[in-house]
Design a protein around this motif. Structure first.
Motif, PDB file in Angstrom:
ATOM      1  N   CYS A  79      -3.054   3.089  -3.415  1.00  0.00           N
ATOM      2  CA  CYS A  79      -3.397   4.081  -2.612  1.00  0.00           C
ATOM      3  C   CYS A  79      -5.024   3.687  -2.149  1.00  0.00           C
ATOM      4  O   CYS A  79      -5.275   4.650  -1.334  1.00  0.00           O
ATOM      5  CB  CYS A  79      -3.345   5.458  -3.131  1.00  0.00           C
ATOM      6  N   PRO A 115       0.757  -1.126  -0.069  1.00  0.00           N
ATOM      7  CA  PRO A 115      -0.027   0.071  -0.154  1.00  0.00           C
ATOM      8  C   PRO A 115       0.791   1.156   0.041  1.00  0.00           C
ATOM      9  O   PRO A 115       1.912   1.136   0.789  1.00  0.00           O
ATOM     10  CB  PRO A 115      -0.923  -0.188   1.406  1.00  0.00           C
ATOM     11  N   SER A 147      -7.463   7.729  -1.884  1.00  0.00           N
ATOM     12  CA  SER A 147      -8.018   6.417  -2.209  1.00  0.00           C
ATOM     13  C   SER A 147      -9.718   6.955  -2.582  1.00  0.00           C
ATOM     14  O   SER A 147     -10.447   6.183  -2.879  1.00  0.00           O
ATOM     15  CB  SER A 147      -8.282   5.677  -0.576  1.00  0.00           C
ATOM     16  N   ASP A 187       0.702   5.003   1.435  1.00  0.00           N
ATOM     17  CA  ASP A 187      -0.010   5.812   2.404  1.00  0.00           C
ATOM     18  C   ASP A 187       0.614   7.295   2.256  1.00  0.00           C
ATOM     19  O   ASP A 187       1.649   7.387   2.053  1.00  0.00           O
ATOM     20  CB  ASP A 187       0.057   5.121   3.724  1.00  0.00           C
ATOM     21  N   PRO A 229      -7.963  11.770   1.300  1.00  0.00           N
ATOM     22  CA  PRO A 229      -7.017  10.631   0.784  1.00  0.00           C
ATOM     23  C   PRO A 229      -6.992  10.505  -0.682  1.00  0.00           C
ATOM     24  O   PRO A 229      -8.181  10.334  -1.110  1.00  0.00           O
ATOM     25  CB  PRO A 229      -7.192   9.576   1.778  1.00  0.00           C
TER      26      PRO A 229
END
Length: 523
Positions: A313, A117, A280, A119, A278
């Motif tokens: 992400c 991942p 994401s 971050d 984020p």
């Protein structure tokens, strides 16, 4: 076909260069901007027997008639005659191979392991009440029928002149107009596609959930069907302005009603401000248009690398274009995260095969003449370069045309290959930003979401310096690696999503019309 006498002079110091994608390839493409003339000798001793244009293939070995022409490690053509080492492998030399059989595909046999991942990456976006995040703050006004488009155009001009300056946090006011809604077989099975598309378009995160519809009143596609949850009735229209309503006394009354409903929504949208979100929360669409032989070795692999970064992400990435996936489907079903995803990929390929057959066409109608001038002999070669946009992540989901995205990760959204139809369907699926690669060049843009255009060749990036946002041609010249271009694109995506940078299409206000995909009959 160009003759040796027509080959333009090569700049002094421009060493001959080719790109061979895979060790098993028996062809390579010419990198040099003006092509290379007969007699050109490469460091490995390969000598051209004729002029080969930029991006076109040269045979690295003798290929007998009936033999395989291999690029990307895959068969991209069957030789129709003997092809000598050093000669130009142009379109008339090869026959298009048969598409992979859909009933014999591997499923989930090579599902990629999840990458580590990523971050800490963020962007500045507009968060909506439903949790989605937009990259723009737009009032979008839907139409239920093409008959009201002219009226809405007049209203939007006035809204922009008289109302929008009072609401500085709102980026734009646009109409979601289309040639649909009446004179159509509204209950035909395939009518679900354009209707679902219009319903989904209104809910794109860049519109902040403020749905508004302008209808006529006698159309088959009643306005209330375009409002999420079917809010409102004919007696209480809620989010609908219907031009035939008896309360309207003349054209001015219609315009006033549209403007009043628009202002109520502008007041809500103006309260939206950017906040740190984020990565994401991004939903990014990937598309290519005006492709050439460099697409699959420069821009699209860079898009694929950036797609992997976005997936790491936790973001959502959509790739599309059924006819530019069909001949590479055997490379994708093994990457499906589940058997259900693999079956859905096959379902969409089969549906489109049937759709083309009913229309008396097949996948060979793609590529375009411009694609062929750019070195793509057939749809097989084009598809293998197109799927490079998908990167290396597992395929987490499949969307039928016009469906809204549900899963995070890498998603295949089934669309036609047409730039404008694909763009419309990706917007309906929920993209808030699009990355568009091009080799031949196309002045493409969307009003509804920012579009980052990536050139496959540096020549195009220089010639269209005020249309191209990123030059991936540096991969072909050795100035950058795919990984470096992927990271550069990833950072550009975050900047554009944050409003820190404007792509050229937004700077120019260069926007194409929406184009619905309607395979249903017109009555």
């Amino acid at each position: 076909m160009l003759s040796d006498l027509e080959a333009p002079p090569r700049p002094v110091g421009d060493a001959p260069r080719t790109i061979r994608v895979h060790p098993d390839d028996n062809v390579a493409i010419v990198v040099n901007a003006f092509g290379l003339p007969a007699g050109t000798v490469f460091p490995d001793g390969l000598t051209l027997t004729e002029f080969v244009p930029q991006g076109h293939k040269v045979a690295l070995v003798d290929v007998k008639r009936g033999g395989h022409v291999v690029r990307y490690g895959e068969v991209v053509g069957i030789a129709l005659r003997d092809i000598a080492r050093g000669s130009w492998v142009e379109e008339s030399c090869v026959e298009t191979p048969v598409a992979p059989a859909l009933d014999a595909l591997e499923k989930c046999t090579r599902v990629p392991a999840a990458l580590p991942p990523l971050d800490g990456y963020t962007f500045e976006g507009f968060r909506n009440p439903d949790g989605s995040v937009g990259t723009k703050n737009i009032l979008a006004i839907s139409t239920s029928v093409q008959c009201v488009t002219g009226t809405l155009d007049v209203a939007i001009r006035r809204i922009k002149q008289e109302l929008l300056p009072r609401y500085p946090n709102v980026d734009d006011v646009i109409g979601l107009t289309h040639a649909y809604g009446c004179g159509v077989a509204i209950n035909a099975p395939e009518a679900v596609i354009p209707i679902r598309t219009l319903q989904s378009l209104a809910q794109n995160p860049n519109f902040g959930g403020e749905v508004m519809v302008v209808g006529l009143g006698c159309e088959k596609l009643v306005s209330e069907r375009l409002v999420p949850g079917r809010q409102g009735t004919e007696e209480d229209p809620a989010n609908v302005v219907r031009l035939q309503d008896e309360r309207h006394e003349g054209f001015g009354s219609m315009i006033d009603s549209i403007m009043a409903m628009a202002e109520a929504r502008l007041q809500v949208l103006n309260r939206r401000t950017r906040e740190t979100c984020p990565a994401s929360d991004l939903v990014v669409g990937l598309q290519c248009g005006g492709s050439d032989a460099f697409s699959g070795v420069t821009a699209n692999p860079a898009l694929g690398f950036a797609a992997d970064l976005l997936v790491r992400c936790g973001a959502t990435v959509l790739f599309s274009e059924v006819t530019e996936v069909r001949d590479a489907i055997h490379l994708l079903t093994p990457r499906a995260a589940t058997p259900e995803v693999a079956d859905a990929l096959i379902r969409e390929m089969a549906w489109y095969d049937d759709y083309l057959e009913k229309g008396g066409a097949d996948r060979r109608a793609n590529p375009s003449p411009g694609n062929k001038r750019g070195g793509l002999n057939n749809i097989v070669e084009k598809a293998l370069g197109s799927v490079a946009k998908s990167g290396t992540s597992a395929i987490a989901g499949v969307l039928a045309p016009g469906e809204r995205v549900r899963e995070r990760g890498l998603i295949f959204a089934a669309t036609p290959a047409s730039d404008f139809v694909c763009g419309t369907l990706q917007l309906a699926s929920g993209i808030t930003l699009q990355v568009f690669s091009t080799g031949r060049g196309t002045p493409y843009g969307l009003a509804q979401a920012p579009v980052i255009k990536v050139a496959t060749r540096s020549e195009l990036a220089r010639r269209w310096s005020d249309l191209i946002d990123l030059d991936a041609g540096r991969v072909a010249t050795g100035e950058a690696t795919i990984e470096e271009m992927g990271w550069e694109l990833f950072r550009l995506i975050l900047d554009v999503a944050s409003g820190c940078k404007q792509p050229w299409s937004d700077r120019w206000g260069l926007y194409n019309d929406l184009t619905l995909f309607n395979p249903a009959p017109i009555t």
